[in-house]
Design an enzyme around this catalytic site. Structure first.
Site, short mmCIF file in Angstrom:
data_model
loop_
_atom_site.label_atom_id
_atom_site.label_comp_id
_atom_site.label_asym_id
_atom_site.label_seq_id
_atom_site.Cartn_x
_atom_site.Cartn_y
_atom_site.Cartn_z
CE LYS A 60 -5.97 -1.91 -0.02
NZ LYS A 60 -4.63 -1.82 0.48
CB CYS A 116 -4.37 -6.35 1.11
SG CYS A 116 -4.40 -4.88 2.13
#
Length: 414
Positions: free
Chosen positions: A213, A267
């Site tokens: 991720k 993010c």
């Protein structure tokens, strides 16, 4: 896996909870925000995400989805809470995960599944297990270095990888990484996601899933940093960066992204720092990319102030500047880590000009911009001396609206 509890009902947790309910599971969504809980239980949503409200309403109406301040025992628990920084050194703050662990531990029974979705530094899933195990010594928990060992509780890490504005579609269609603490944990987590995910479920361990991720977002951050650095160099050399990139991208193996006012969101503006924090001597390119993108708002402010100073030289004592867009990307309401918000706040604090703020996707300004004035696009066009496009919202695409007003376009595709 008929009963599922989702911790965190924000931009990821709520769509995930709704998707499970839409596909037949009984879901309780847990959040500390009373307003969010009340709104969801009315079949409404407190965020902007196309197509989501209809799914939430249907799930609430048929009794499959309920929001609550407290969790209930379930077959599977998904954790989608924030993982911000603490302090100025970009140290990850896992206190939200720790709080969920404390609330969750008393409910656990043998055979339950716990899945962490929150974007986290490598090792966060193991840390969560330590917190759970400390509260429940009567249960056995999986160990990362013993992937074949049986345990009472199954634990996995499964990061989200959806695009705001297309979350409903991508939750179903995107491939998912399933990183179990043990092999059996991976299998159990796959059972949970197969309820609605049509994409491929990619098996790995928890640490690799966590790093995957971070790697995805760091890769994108580096690419954006190249485009942003190119825009700064082009401006210095009196070159149109948009034309330059278009020409360069005609090379069959070149695909340069579009520069902007910086990088925002929960993010890309955050995750690469988790890698840097754990690997300060090795993550040289990742650190440089973050520094380039974090510094871009100041470059934009300098460009704005240069135009303001020109107007002052022509007799306008305090020019009016309209900043178009506050969200971190086009056509959403999400202001998290938004470079546009950073720019607006610094412009307001400097008080070098009258600032008008245009963001069609929100109704009230965040507290940090309380000194500003939220106006419509037409009000901005009628009153501004300088217009600065910070976010490429669809509403800003009509260039004729601004007439002869000086427009600083920081996003290129408006």
């Amino acid at each position: 896996m008929n009963n599922i509890c989702v911790f965190g009902l924000g931009y990821i947790g709520l769509p995930t909870a709704a998707m499970f309910a839409h596909h037949g599971a009984n879901v309780v969504g847990v959040d500390v925000n009373q307003h969010a809980v009340d709104t969801i239980n009315q079949g409404k949503i407190h965020i902007v995400e196309p197509g989501l409200e209809a799914i939430v309403k249907q799930a609430v109406d048929n009794g499959r989805l309920k929001a609550s301040l407290t969790p209930v025992h379930s077959d599977a628990y998904l954790i989608a809470v924030p993982t911000p920084f603490k302090g100025d050194d970009h140290t990850p703050d896992l206190s939200y995960i720790q709080a969920v662990s404390k609330a969750l531990a008393p409910l656990l029974e043998k055979g339950d599944v716990v899945i962490l979705e929150s974007t986290s530094p490598v090792g966060a899933t193991e840390q969560m297990v330590e917190w759970l195990a400390a509260s429940r010594p009567d249960l056995t928990f999986p160990k990362y270095h013993e992937p074949d060992t049986e345990a009472d509780i199954y634990v996995a890490y499964c990061p989200e990888r959806v695009l705001p504005g297309k979350v409903v579609e991508e939750l179903i269609s995107n491939d998912r990484i399933i990183g179990g603490m043990t092999k059996e944990s991976t299998n159990k987590a796959k059972e949970v996601y197969r309820i609605f995910v049509e994409g491929e479920l990619l098996e790995t361990n928890s640490r690799t899933a966590e790093m995957a991720k971070l790697t995805e977002n760091a890769s994108r951050d580096v690419s954006i940093a190249f485009a942003n650095e190119l825009s700064i160099i082009s401006d210095k050399l009196d070159i149109n960066v948009w034309e330059l990139i278009e020409l360069a991208n005609h090379h069959p193996r070149v695909n340069i992204l579009q520069p902007g006012a910086g990088v925002g969101g929960h993010c890309i503006a955050v995750d690469p720092w988790f890698i840097v924090n754990q690997n300060p001597d090795e993550a040289k390119i990742i650190r440089a990319a973050r520094e380039i993108n974090d510094s871009k708002p100041d470059w934009v402010i300098n460009k704005i102030n240069a135009e303001v100073d020109k107007l002052k030289e022509h007799g306008i004592t305090k020019p009016t500047v309209a900043l178009l867009g506050l969200a971190f990307k086009p056509d959403i309401d999400d202001l998290r880590e938004s470079p546009a918000v950073n720019i607006a706040q610094k412009m307001l604090d400097a008080d070098n000009a009258t600032i008008l703020l245009v963001e069609p996707n929100i109704q009230t300004l965040p507290e940090k911009l309380a000194a500003g004035k939220l106006v419509t696009l037409s009000e901005a066009a009628n009153n501004a001396d300088v217009v600065v496009v910070l976010v490429a919202h669809n509403e800003f695409s009509n260039k004729a609206l601004f007439g002869d007003i000086q427009v600083l376009n920081m996003v290129g595709n408006v």
